[in-house]
Design a protein around this motif. Structure first.
Motif, PDB file in Angstrom:
ATOM      1  N   ALA A 124      33.786  93.500  71.302  1.00  8.36           N
ATOM      2  CA  ALA A 124      34.036  94.314  72.489  1.00  8.36           C
ATOM      3  C   ALA A 124      34.995  95.439  72.138  1.00  8.36           C
ATOM      4  CB  ALA A 124      34.635  93.445  73.599  1.00  8.36           C
ATOM      5  N   HIS A 125      35.248  96.307  73.114  1.00 12.54           N
ATOM      6  CA  HIS A 125      36.301  97.305  72.990  1.00 12.54           C
ATOM      7  C   HIS A 125      37.018  97.424  74.325  1.00 12.54           C
ATOM      8  CE1 HIS A 125      34.045 100.405  75.201  1.00 12.54           C
ATOM      9  NE2 HIS A 125      32.988 100.055  74.491  1.00 12.54           N
ATOM     10  N   LYS A 126      38.190  98.038  74.301  1.00 10.70           N
ATOM     11  CA  LYS A 126      39.028  98.112  75.496  1.00 10.70           C
ATOM     12  C   LYS A 126      38.879  99.453  76.207  1.00 10.70           C
ATOM     13  CE  LYS A 126      42.571  94.886  73.851  1.00 10.70           C
ATOM     14  NZ  LYS A 126      43.998  94.702  73.504  1.00 10.70           N
ATOM     15  N   GLY A 127      37.682  99.818  76.524  1.00 10.22           N
ATOM     16  CA  GLY A 127      37.466 101.031  77.292  1.00 10.22           C
ATOM     17  C   GLY A 127      37.350 102.285  76.462  1.00 10.22           C
ATOM     18  N   THR A 128      37.867 102.287  75.238  1.00  9.93           N
ATOM     19  CA  THR A 128      37.673 103.386  74.304  1.00  9.93           C
ATOM     20  C   THR A 128      37.162 102.789  73.008  1.00  9.93           C
ATOM     21  OG1 THR A 128      39.863 103.291  73.295  1.00  9.93           O
ATOM     22  CG2 THR A 128      39.654 104.587  75.313  1.00  9.93           C
ATOM     23  N   PHE A 129      36.794 103.647  72.063  1.00  9.69           N
ATOM     24  CA  PHE A 129      36.259 103.151  70.801  1.00  9.69           C
ATOM     25  C   PHE A 129      37.331 103.079  69.725  1.00  9.69           C
ATOM     26  CE2 PHE A 129      32.499 105.575  72.606  1.00  9.69           C
ATOM     27  CZ  PHE A 129      32.090 104.478  73.352  1.00  9.69           C
ATOM     28  N   SER A 130      38.588 102.924  70.125  1.00 15.91           N
ATOM     29  CA  SER A 130      39.669 102.892  69.164  1.00 15.91           C
ATOM     30  C   SER A 130      40.379 101.550  69.138  1.00 15.91           C
ATOM     31  CB  SER A 130      40.692 103.983  69.481  1.00 15.91           C
ATOM     32  OG  SER A 130      41.229 103.802  70.781  1.00 15.91           O
ATOM     33  N   ASP A 131      39.866 100.580  69.871  1.00 18.17           N
ATOM     34  CA  ASP A 131      40.565  99.301  69.962  1.00 18.17           C
ATOM     35  C   ASP A 131      39.542  98.158  70.027  1.00 18.17           C
ATOM     36  OD1 ASP A 131      42.506  97.433  70.134  1.00 18.17           O
ATOM     37  OD2 ASP A 131      43.383  98.150  72.003  1.00 18.17           O
ATOM     38  N   PRO A 132      38.863  97.843  68.910  1.00 13.20           N
ATOM     39  CA  PRO A 132      37.855  96.779  68.933  1.00 13.20           C
ATOM     40  C   PRO A 132      38.481  95.394  69.113  1.00 13.20           C
ATOM     41  CG  PRO A 132      38.220  97.526  66.692  1.00 13.20           C
ATOM     42  CD  PRO A 132      38.989  98.469  67.582  1.00 13.20           C
ATOM     43  N   VAL A 133      37.690  94.486  69.671  1.00 16.34           N
ATOM     44  CA  VAL A 133      38.159  93.121  69.949  1.00 16.34           C
ATOM     45  C   VAL A 133      37.060  92.157  69.548  1.00 16.34           C
ATOM     46  CG1 VAL A 133      38.942  91.530  71.745  1.00 16.34           C
ATOM     47  CG2 VAL A 133      39.533  93.962  71.894  1.00 16.34           C
TER      48      VAL A 133
END
Length: 353
Positions: free
Chosen positions: A339-348
């Motif tokens: 997943a990501h947190k709404g932007t593509f700079s913080d993958p989870v």
């Protein structure tokens, strides 16, 4: 399901037909710490192998220095591939990779692991194909110059689907035979997924082109050739397509279209409309306990869903996440997602147990 830094899809998870003995938090996904990734990173695919490892792939370090209406300086970033080995992540060499881009597809089964990738923004098409030899990924030549849009490995072998144009003589579907490729005719134009239960029981799904768009298409492989199977009975004129398939038994096959979860019982398909929270079906996984998970391919923060006893209910994951790809760990009820947190700079990375 593939996506890029320029055009990404979010997803949620859905639980189907969970047995009464399923533990209470089966639909609760929690985050797993990732290794250090460069800024502007993303994870595009996740796949679990039979040894309990979990592979994630994507890209890191993409950037754009804007000047008026274009990028004066631009980088696609570099590929990311990591394997979870129970308590930590491990990186393996990608031999034969050149240039920038992302790992967009991972497939693993029975000791075989293959990956595919290419430049970011290529709409899920791949020009890098590699096989894991136990210590590194070794590049494998594609069947032709055509890009790939699907790779799959399993009991019926390793397969790729090529992106070919009208009049192109190269078969869309190719199977790895020794160190070469063997082409197979398939009775439809778009091959979205291929999964096998045994060497003589494999299913391919996708779509046939129509005047109004596409319609679902299915074929079955008996170890020798592919035969058309009556597709799910979506409403006439509906622009729809099968995107994923999971054969559980000889007469027990789950598949996903843009609009329906479907089940094959050996004689026909049952259609289960997706809940209103899923605008378009994107990914599918079936856990060993019979739970079926569906991830949507729609934008925006998504809430996972569970389907049980004929009704949908919401699952849970940390707030603010867009979950867009899922996988089931073989022989377990464990589900992983990226997943990501709404932007593509913080993958989870996420898992449910």
């Amino acid at each position: 399901m593939k996506r890029s830094l320029a055009c990404a899809v979010a997803a949620a998870t859905v639980l189907l037909s969970a047995p009464a003995t399923a533990h209470a938090d089966e639909g609760a996904l929690t985050s797993v710490s990732l290794p250090f990734l460069w800024p502007r990173a993303e994870l595009d695919d996740v796949a679990a192998d039979a040894s309990g490892g979990v592979w994630v792939g994507g890209a890191q370090g993409a950037y754009c220095v804007a000047w008026v209406d274009h990028c004066a300086l631009f980088s696609n970033g570099n590929p990311v591939l990591r394997r979870w080995e129970g308590s930590s992540w491990r990186e393996y060499p990608l031999n034969g990779w050149t240039g920038q881009g992302q790992i967009g597809a991972i497939t693993t089964s029975g000791g075989e692991t293959w990956i595919a990738g290419g430049s970011i923004g290529s709409s899920g098409y791949h020009d890098y194909l590699a096989r894991f030899d136990g210590t590194a990924f070794q590049r494998v030549d594609r069947p032709s110059e055509a890009h790939l849009n699907m790779i799959s490995t399993g009991p019926a072998g390793t397969w790729v689907a090529q992106v070919t144009g009208a009049g192109d003589p190269a078969p869309r579907l190719q199977k790895r035979t020794g160190s070469t490729w063997t082409g197979y005719a398939l009775p439809f134009a778009i091959v979205s997924d291929l999964q096998a239960r045994s060497a003589t029981d494999a299913w391919a799904v996708g779509g046939s082109l129509t005047a109004s768009g596409t319609t679902p298409a299915v074929a079955h492989y008996d170890g020798t050739s592919w035969t058309s199977v009556t597709p799910p009975p979506v409403p006439a004129g509906s622009n729809d397509e099968l995107v994923k398939v999971v054969p559980v038994g000889a007469n027990d096959v789950w598949a996903l279209t843009w609009k329906y979860l479907t089940h094959w019982n050996g004689t026909g398909w049952t259609l289960i409309p997706l809940p209103t929270g899923i605008a378009r079906g994107g990914d599918l996984a079936v856990a060993a306990n019979g739970t079926v998970w569906v991830a949507p391919a729609n934008y925006g923060t998504s809430t996972p869903y569970l389907y049980s006893a004929g009704s949908w209910r919401a699952a849970t994951l940390p707030a603010g996440l867009n979950l867009y790809d899922i996988t089931a760990v073989p022989g377990t009820s464990t589900i992983w997602g990226v997943a990501h947190k709404g932007t593509f700079s913080d993958p989870v990375a996420l898992k449910n147990t």
